[in-house]
Structures are given as C-alpha cells and as structure tokens.
Design a protein around this motif. Structure first.
Motif, PDB file in Angstrom:
ATOM      1  N   MET A   1       0.846  -1.188   0.000  1.00 37.54           N
ATOM      2  CA  MET A   1       0.000   0.000   0.000  1.00 37.54           C
ATOM      3  C   MET A   1       0.882   1.238   0.000  1.00 37.54           C
ATOM      4  SD  MET A   1      -2.869   1.236   2.763  1.00 37.54           S
ATOM      5  CE  MET A   1      -4.125   0.158   2.091  1.00 37.54           C
ATOM      6  N   THR A   2       0.639   2.172  -0.908  1.00 33.39           N
ATOM      7  CA  THR A   2       1.351   3.439  -0.966  1.00 33.39           C
ATOM      8  C   THR A   2       0.439   4.534  -0.445  1.00 33.39           C
ATOM      9  OG1 THR A   2       2.627   2.712  -2.879  1.00 33.39           O
ATOM     10  CG2 THR A   2       2.535   5.080  -2.450  1.00 33.39           C
ATOM     11  N   LEU A   3       0.882   5.208   0.617  1.00 31.50           N
ATOM     12  CA  LEU A   3       0.094   6.281   1.194  1.00 31.50           C
ATOM     13  C   LEU A   3       0.592   7.615   0.682  1.00 31.50           C
ATOM     14  CD1 LEU A   3      -0.261   5.041   4.874  1.00 31.50           C
ATOM     15  CD2 LEU A   3      -1.792   4.699   2.949  1.00 31.50           C
ATOM     16  N   ALA A   4      -0.326   8.511   0.369  1.00 29.19           N
ATOM     17  CA  ALA A   4       0.015   9.823  -0.178  1.00 29.19           C
ATOM     18  C   ALA A   4      -1.080  10.805   0.206  1.00 29.19           C
ATOM     19  CB  ALA A   4       0.146   9.727  -1.697  1.00 29.19           C
ATOM     20  N   PRO A   5      -0.861  12.097  -0.030  1.00 30.26           N
ATOM     21  CA  PRO A   5      -1.923  13.075   0.259  1.00 30.26           C
ATOM     22  C   PRO A   5      -3.187  12.741  -0.522  1.00 30.26           C
ATOM     23  CG  PRO A   5       0.167  14.186  -0.122  1.00 30.26           C
ATOM     24  CD  PRO A   5       0.383  12.747  -0.495  1.00 30.26           C
ATOM     25  N   SER A   6      -4.322  12.942   0.115  1.00 30.13           N
ATOM     26  CA  SER A   6      -5.604  12.582  -0.484  1.00 30.13           C
ATOM     27  C   SER A   6      -6.346  13.807  -0.987  1.00 30.13           C
ATOM     28  CB  SER A   6      -6.462  11.872   0.562  1.00 30.13           C
ATOM     29  OG  SER A   6      -7.791  11.789   0.136  1.00 30.13           O
ATOM     30  N   PRO A   7      -7.131  13.671  -2.067  1.00 32.00           N
ATOM     31  CA  PRO A   7      -7.971  14.776  -2.511  1.00 32.00           C
ATOM     32  C   PRO A   7      -9.106  15.067  -1.528  1.00 32.00           C
ATOM     33  CG  PRO A   7      -8.448  12.809  -3.769  1.00 32.00           C
ATOM     34  CD  PRO A   7      -7.244  12.501  -2.931  1.00 32.00           C
ATOM     35  N   VAL A   8      -9.370  14.121  -0.625  1.00 33.28           N
ATOM     36  CA  VAL A   8     -10.335  14.319   0.437  1.00 33.28           C
ATOM     37  C   VAL A   8      -9.578  14.298   1.750  1.00 33.28           C
ATOM     38  CG1 VAL A   8     -12.393  13.405   1.576  1.00 33.28           C
ATOM     39  CG2 VAL A   8     -12.151  13.211  -0.904  1.00 33.28           C
ATOM     40  N   ALA A   9      -9.836  15.265   2.609  1.00 30.34           N
ATOM     41  CA  ALA A   9      -9.065  15.387   3.837  1.00 30.34           C
ATOM     42  C   ALA A   9      -9.227  14.169   4.732  1.00 30.34           C
ATOM     43  CB  ALA A   9      -9.493  16.648   4.580  1.00 30.34           C
ATOM     44  N   ASP A  10      -8.168  13.847   5.465  1.00 35.06           N
ATOM     45  CA  ASP A  10      -8.193  12.845   6.530  1.00 35.06           C
ATOM     46  C   ASP A  10      -8.499  11.436   6.041  1.00 35.06           C
ATOM     47  OD1 ASP A  10      -7.747  14.869   8.450  1.00 35.06           O
ATOM     48  OD2 ASP A  10      -9.897  15.318   8.499  1.00 35.06           O
ATOM     49  N   VAL A  11      -8.036  11.073   4.875  1.00 35.37           N
ATOM     50  CA  VAL A  11      -8.235   9.706   4.393  1.00 35.37           C
ATOM     51  C   VAL A  11      -6.954   9.211   3.739  1.00 35.37           C
ATOM     52  CG1 VAL A  11      -9.205  10.475   2.172  1.00 35.37           C
ATOM     53  CG2 VAL A  11      -9.699   8.177   3.007  1.00 35.37           C
ATOM     54  N   PRO A  12      -6.507   8.011   4.090  1.00 37.13           N
ATOM     55  CA  PRO A  12      -5.321   7.450   3.429  1.00 37.13           C
ATOM     56  C   PRO A  12      -5.601   7.143   1.966  1.00 37.13           C
ATOM     57  CG  PRO A  12      -6.322   5.845   4.900  1.00 37.13           C
ATOM     58  CD  PRO A  12      -7.040   7.130   5.129  1.00 37.13           C
ATOM     59  N   VAL A  13      -4.558   7.165   1.169  1.00 39.10           N
ATOM     60  CA  VAL A  13      -4.657   6.911  -0.264  1.00 39.10           C
ATOM     61  C   VAL A  13      -3.896   5.640  -0.603  1.00 39.10           C
ATOM     62  CG1 VAL A  13      -4.119   7.779  -2.570  1.00 39.10           C
ATOM     63  CG2 VAL A  13      -4.871   9.356  -0.781  1.00 39.10           C
TER      64      VAL A  13
ATOM     65  N   GLY B   1     -15.913   7.321   9.688  1.00 41.46           N
ATOM     66  CA  GLY B   1     -14.811   7.660  10.585  1.00 41.46           C
ATOM     67  C   GLY B   1     -14.700   9.166  10.690  1.00 41.46           C
ATOM     68  N   SER B   2     -13.516   9.684  10.430  1.00 40.24           N
ATOM     69  CA  SER B   2     -13.312  11.135  10.464  1.00 40.24           C
ATOM     70  C   SER B   2     -13.383  11.760   9.080  1.00 40.24           C
ATOM     71  CB  SER B   2     -11.949  11.452  11.105  1.00 40.24           C
ATOM     72  OG  SER B   2     -10.891  10.880  10.341  1.00 40.24           O
ATOM     73  N   THR B   3     -13.732  10.948   8.083  1.00 41.06           N
ATOM     74  CA  THR B   3     -13.745  11.410   6.691  1.00 41.06           C
ATOM     75  C   THR B   3     -15.168  11.651   6.216  1.00 41.06           C
ATOM     76  OG1 THR B   3     -11.724  10.161   6.194  1.00 41.06           O
ATOM     77  CG2 THR B   3     -13.110  10.797   4.326  1.00 41.06           C
ATOM     78  N   VAL B   4     -15.374  12.746   5.512  1.00 40.82           N
ATOM     79  CA  VAL B   4     -16.654  13.011   4.874  1.00 40.82           C
ATOM     80  C   VAL B   4     -16.514  12.672   3.390  1.00 40.82           C
ATOM     81  CG1 VAL B   4     -18.391  14.727   4.270  1.00 40.82           C
ATOM     82  CG2 VAL B   4     -17.304  14.781   6.533  1.00 40.82           C
ATOM     83  N   VAL B   5     -17.231  11.625   2.958  1.00 42.66           N
ATOM     84  CA  VAL B   5     -17.238  11.234   1.548  1.00 42.66           C
ATOM     85  C   VAL B   5     -18.337  12.047   0.863  1.00 42.66           C
ATOM     86  CG1 VAL B   5     -17.528   9.335  -0.083  1.00 42.66           C
ATOM     87  CG2 VAL B   5     -16.443   8.920   2.141  1.00 42.66           C
ATOM     88  N   PRO B   6     -17.997  12.802  -0.177  1.00 46.63           N
ATOM     89  CA  PRO B   6     -18.989  13.686  -0.799  1.00 46.63           C
ATOM     90  C   PRO B   6     -20.121  12.929  -1.490  1.00 46.63           C
ATOM     91  CG  PRO B   6     -16.750  14.327  -1.395  1.00 46.63           C
ATOM     92  CD  PRO B   6     -16.656  12.973  -0.766  1.00 46.63           C
ATOM     93  N   GLU B   7     -21.213  13.605  -1.697  1.00 44.77           N
ATOM     94  CA  GLU B   7     -22.344  13.071  -2.448  1.00 44.77           C
ATOM     95  C   GLU B   7     -21.919  12.710  -3.866  1.00 44.77           C
ATOM     96  OE1 GLU B   7     -25.495  13.193  -5.388  1.00 44.77           O
ATOM     97  OE2 GLU B   7     -24.000  14.786  -5.131  1.00 44.77           O
ATOM     98  N   GLY B   8     -22.497  11.611  -4.368  1.00 46.75           N
ATOM     99  CA  GLY B   8     -22.232  11.209  -5.736  1.00 46.75           C
ATOM    100  C   GLY B   8     -20.964  10.404  -5.937  1.00 46.75           C
TER     101      GLY B   8
END
Length: 403
Positions: A1-13, A303-310
């Motif tokens: 697994m490669t972790l990097a900055p996410s386009p959605v805050a507070d979520v691993p990539v 969790g602590s992540t808000v997944v957007p609508e759609g």
C-alpha cells in the motif's frame, strides 16, 4: 500500500489496483492493508473510496438511503453512464422500484418451494455423487461437483430447457466481471455478450418456461398484478444471472475448506447436520462475492472522513468477513463458530434473496458426500479463476477416501 496526500481530507490513499491479477490471485494481503489503513481509504487508481472493516461494510450495506444501489453496484455510475444491459430490478434498484420485484421473488423462493425441492435435490445429489465416485476417487471437484450440480438442478427449478445451459456460466462470469473496470477480464467476454444475452433473454419469456418452475411463478405474479408484464422477464433474468455462478463458487469454496481443514470434514461426517454451518462458514471464509459498489446520495461521514455526495464506495465484503475486529481466528475454516453475521450475501434490504436456495443445493451435495466419504484431500496443484467480483476456482483436484 502506498500512502500519499488525499484529494479528500483525513483519508489514506492507496494506488493498488484491486482488480489486478496479482490481487485477484491472492487478495488477503491487500485486504489486511486496507483494514489497517483506516475505516475508509481512497483508491486513487479508480477515484473511489473503499471500506474493508466489518463495521463500515455492514453499515454501508444496510444504509440504502445514503448508499444507493440504483446508480449501479459496479464501478460504472448509472447517473452518467449507460449500462450494458437493463439494470437488475433487485440488485440495482432501490425502493420503491425495488419493492414489488423483491416481494415476488421472496415469495417464489420461499419455504414452500424449498420443501418441495429438498427431496428431489437430495436424490439428485446422491445420484451425482454415486456417478462421480463410480468413475474414481480422484477428480477435479470444480466440473465434477461444483458446476455439475447447480447446472443440473437450478435451471430445472427455474423451468428452462436443457439445451444451452452451458451458456449460463460464461454469461454470469461476464456479468460479474462487468461490475469492475473495463480490463482484460471484461474484454475476454465481450465478443460473446450479444449471443449470451440473447439466449438468456429468450429463456425468460413465458413461452420458454415450464409451467411448474420459479419462472412460471414469477409470470403468474405478473398476471395477478403484483409486478408488471415488463418486469417479469427481468426478474427471471436476475435468477439466471446470479443464481448459478455464485452457487458453483460457494460449493467449490466448501470443498476447498474441507480439503485444507481435514478435522472439519471429520466433524461433518460425524454430524451431517453441520452442513448448513459449513456452507455459511465457507461464504464467510472464502467470500465467493468479494466486492460490490454503492454510490453516496449525500455527504456521508465514515470515521473522520466526509465522503462527498455522488461518490462511488467500494465495499470489500471479503475483507469484512475476515476482519479480526469481528471474528476470532478469521483465517481458519471452523464449523465451531457461528458465521451467521457474515456479509457474504450482503445485508439489509438488498441481501441475496436466493441464498436459501443456494444453501439447500450445497446441503444436498455435502450430505451425499458425508454419507460415503471419510476423507477429502487436495490431489494436485489448484488454479484460481479470476473474476473482477467473484472468488472462484478453475481447478480443484481432490482425492477421496470412501468407506
């Protein structure tokens, strides 16, 4: 697994391709990494969010209002993309459109039908096992048992003829591949899609069905006004699409479980009433249906992540079914556990309506085997069959001791 900055805050990539042949061959390391990364992970390769822990997978499955099926349970988003076939009235629909077909099919596949089928399927399974053992005690269990029995009894129960039944497995294989990305697994079946879809569609017509099967009962419900005449063939098609491959792979999973856990086969031989536990434990342990997608209808906090609508959310049913937060020794096939909370058939409103039929098929085969076979062991190298959604075996050579 490669972790990097996410386009959605507070979520691993994670940039892993869960539909690659490497992962499909052995998904367990990826599932472990997915669970450990957090309650939700962003899969950058496909621009989707994923959940692999039991708590979050189960929550998404039962929350049909916020995690809808009507936008497709595959990677394709039916809000913006045209499906390759008419969407399933059960799997790819939500209330109220989902309700009437679900009620009809639940009634058609109810306890009265199962009581009628039990005696017939028990005799069919005993006959098949006798035929297989008469030819030898070392064989490939996939074609000899796991494929042969469902293809023998389930189309009969639906009410379709014997000609062309060989089309059901490749049609189902393509349908489940199509829930994933348009990779080589999808491409290999595309040249036959029109032929296979045409044949399956022909079997769903009233005139093609016998008068005493599931199919005729569905059309009778249309005559009573419980569903429309336009919906009836689509409900029959749902049975033919999802009712064979999944049972084939479930029976394969059970036989693999016993071949690799001989102490558990000894338990079944001593107590054949454990056949139903054996079935559900195999669904938990191997998860023939590995994944399904949902689409968020609003912003959803995981969790602590808000997944957007759609957004598409990929639920890893198989990862949830081996989550050590929920299961003790999850990697062990164990008839001593209660596997009833597994999510291998989904959960909630969209839980598999045909699971009791599949359970009865597996129970018939296991009971017939347990009466004749003392031991089951692997007799050679096994080979997986790769599918974007299903966990399956191509070959499963076994050696049986009869007595």
């Amino acid at each position: 697994m490669t972790l990097a900055p996410s386009p959605v805050a507070d979520v691993p990539v994670d940039d892993t391709d869960p539909f690659s042949h490497e992962v499909l061959e052995d998904p367990l390391p990826f599932h472990t990494a997915l669970r450990e990364a957090g309650p939700v992970v962003y899969l950058s390769r496909y621009d989707v969010h994923a959940v692999g822990r039991y708590e979050q997978v189960r929550a998404a499955l039962v929350d049909w209002q916020r995690f809808q099926s009507a936008a497709g349970v595959g990677l394709s988003n039916f809000r913006t993309e045209e499906p390759w076939r008419p969407p399933s009235l059960l799997l790819e629909a939500d209330p109220p459109r989902h309700d009437a077909p679900r009620r009809v099919l639940t009634s058609v596949l109810g306890q009265r039908a199962l009581r009628t089928l039990r005696e017939r399927w028990t005799a069919d399974a005993e006959q098949l096992v006798d035929q297989v053992l008469a030819a030898g005690t070392e064989f490939d269990a996939v074609p000899a048992l796991a494929e042969a029995f469902p293809l023998r009894v389930f189309p009969d129960a639906v009410g379709i003829g014997r000609d062309g039944r060989e089309h059901l497995l490749p049609y189902g294989d393509h349908a489940f591949n199509a829930f994933g990305p348009p990779n080589d697994l999808v491409q290999k079946g595309e040249h036959r899609v029109a032929q296979l879809s045409g044949w399956v569609g022909e079997q769903c017509a009233r005139e093609a069905l016998t008068g005493d099967g599931f199919g005729a009962a569905i059309w009778a419900a249309a005559d009573r006004g419980e569903i429309t005449p336009q919906q009836a063939p689509l409900v029959v098609r749902s049975l033919l699409t999802a009712g064979v491959d999944t049972t084939v792979h479930a029976i394969s999973a059970i036989l693999y479980g016993f071949a690799t856990h001989p102490d558990q086969w000894a338990r079944l031989v001593a107590d054949p009433s454990l056949a139903r536990v054996a079935f559900d434990e195999a669904i938990r342990w191997e998860s023939p249906v590995q994944t399904f997608f949902r689409t968020t209808t609003t912003d959803v906090r995981i969790g602590s992540t808000v997944v957007p609508e759609g957004r598409k959310v990929l639920m890893f049913l198989a990862a949830a079914n081996r989550d050590p937060r929920r299961w003790t020794e999850p990697d062990r096939y164990d008839l001593g556990r209660d596997p009833s909370g597994h999510v291998g058939f989904g959960m909630g409103l969209h839980q598999c309506v045909g699971q009791h039929v599949a359970r009865l098929e597996a129970e018939a085969v296991l009971t017939a085997l347990a009466r004749r076979v003392r031991t089951i062991e692997l007799a050679g190298p096994t080979r997986r069959h790769h599918n974007n959604t299903l966990r399956a075996w191509e070959t499963l050579p076994v050696r049986l001791t009869v007595g």
